[in-house]
Scaffold this motif. Structure first.
Motif, short mmCIF file in Angstrom:
data_model
loop_
_atom_site.label_atom_id
_atom_site.label_comp_id
_atom_site.label_asym_id
_atom_site.label_seq_id
_atom_site.Cartn_x
_atom_site.Cartn_y
_atom_site.Cartn_z
N TYR A 86 -3.66 13.50 23.67
CA TYR A 86 -3.46 13.28 22.23
C TYR A 86 -3.72 11.84 21.81
O TYR A 86 -3.43 11.45 20.68
N GLY A 87 -4.25 11.02 22.72
CA GLY A 87 -4.74 9.69 22.40
C GLY A 87 -3.69 8.72 21.88
O GLY A 87 -2.52 8.77 22.25
N GLU A 88 -4.18 7.84 21.01
CA GLU A 88 -3.34 6.78 20.44
C GLU A 88 -2.32 7.32 19.45
O GLU A 88 -1.33 6.66 19.15
N ALA A 89 -2.56 8.51 18.92
CA ALA A 89 -1.69 9.06 17.88
C ALA A 89 -0.47 9.80 18.43
O ALA A 89 0.55 9.88 17.78
N GLY A 90 -0.60 10.37 19.63
CA GLY A 90 0.47 11.23 20.13
C GLY A 90 0.44 12.56 19.39
O GLY A 90 -0.53 12.89 18.71
N GLN A 91 1.52 13.31 19.52
CA GLN A 91 1.60 14.63 18.86
C GLN A 91 3.04 14.86 18.41
O GLN A 91 3.90 15.22 19.22
N GLY A 92 3.28 14.65 17.13
CA GLY A 92 4.61 14.89 16.58
C GLY A 92 5.67 14.01 17.25
O GLY A 92 5.39 12.93 17.74
N GLU A 93 6.89 14.51 17.26
CA GLU A 93 8.01 13.79 17.87
C GLU A 93 8.02 13.92 19.39
O GLU A 93 8.54 13.06 20.10
N ILE A 95 5.51 14.09 21.76
CA ILE A 95 4.55 13.37 22.61
C ILE A 95 4.22 12.03 21.96
O ILE A 95 3.49 11.97 20.98
N PRO A 96 4.76 10.93 22.51
CA PRO A 96 4.51 9.60 21.95
C PRO A 96 3.04 9.20 22.10
O PRO A 96 2.31 9.74 22.94
N PRO A 97 2.60 8.20 21.31
CA PRO A 97 1.24 7.67 21.47
C PRO A 97 1.00 7.19 22.90
O PRO A 97 1.93 6.76 23.59
N PHE A 98 -0.24 7.27 23.34
CA PHE A 98 -0.68 6.79 24.66
C PHE A 98 0.02 7.50 25.82
O PHE A 98 0.22 6.92 26.88
N SER A 99 0.38 8.76 25.65
CA SER A 99 1.11 9.49 26.70
C SER A 99 0.18 10.18 27.70
O SER A 99 -0.70 10.95 27.32
N THR A 100 0.41 9.89 28.98
CA THR A 100 -0.17 10.68 30.06
C THR A 100 0.66 11.96 30.16
O THR A 100 1.88 11.90 30.09
N LEU A 101 -0.01 13.09 30.28
CA LEU A 101 0.69 14.38 30.34
C LEU A 101 0.53 15.01 31.72
O LEU A 101 -0.51 14.86 32.37
N ILE A 102 1.58 15.71 32.14
CA ILE A 102 1.56 16.42 33.42
C ILE A 102 1.86 17.89 33.13
O ILE A 102 2.87 18.20 32.50
N PHE A 103 0.96 18.75 33.56
CA PHE A 103 1.14 20.19 33.36
C PHE A 103 1.19 20.89 34.71
O PHE A 103 0.39 20.60 35.59
#
Length: 112
Positions: A86-93, A95-103
């Motif tokens: 979700y890049g620099e913007a994040g996603q809502g409350e 996922i913060p900006p600049f977040s690495t995600l683990i699935f």
């Protein structure tokens, strides 16, 4: 193991089925979390034994890259850098900006 664009994965269960094409729907179970362990989304919490449809073209770039490399029957832990999520913007409350995600994703079947 590395995929294109800085996406990494660890094989938890090796599958040997077909791999989804870009125009397919992947039937998966999954849990998404931040690097601090916070779970932001989980099909497993909502319905543990029921896969959900994930249109390959409709997901974030890093997930699309992983799904298209993943054989049916596999379960992977996928590490997606912020620029493929979700890049620099994040996603809502959640996922913060600049977040690495683990699935943690299990590919159950492919719907074409």
């Amino acid at each position: 193991k590395a995929l294109e664009g800085g996406v990494f994965y660890k094989v938890l269960t090796e599958g040997n089925g077909e791999k989804p094409a870009a125009n397919a729907t992947a039937m998966v179970t999954y849990e998404g979390r931040l690097i601090d362990g916070t779970v932001f989304d989980s099909s497993l919490q909502r319905s543990p034994d029921k896969p959900v449809g994930m249109p390959v073209q409709g997901v974030i770039e890093g997930m699309r890259t992983a799904l298209m490399a993943m054989p049916v029957g596999s379960e992977w832990e996928i590490y997606i850098p912020y620029d493929k999520a979700y890049g620099e913007a994040g996603q809502g409350e959640a996922i913060p900006p600049f977040s690495t995600l683990i699935f943690k994703v299990k590919l159950v079947e492919i719907k074409k």
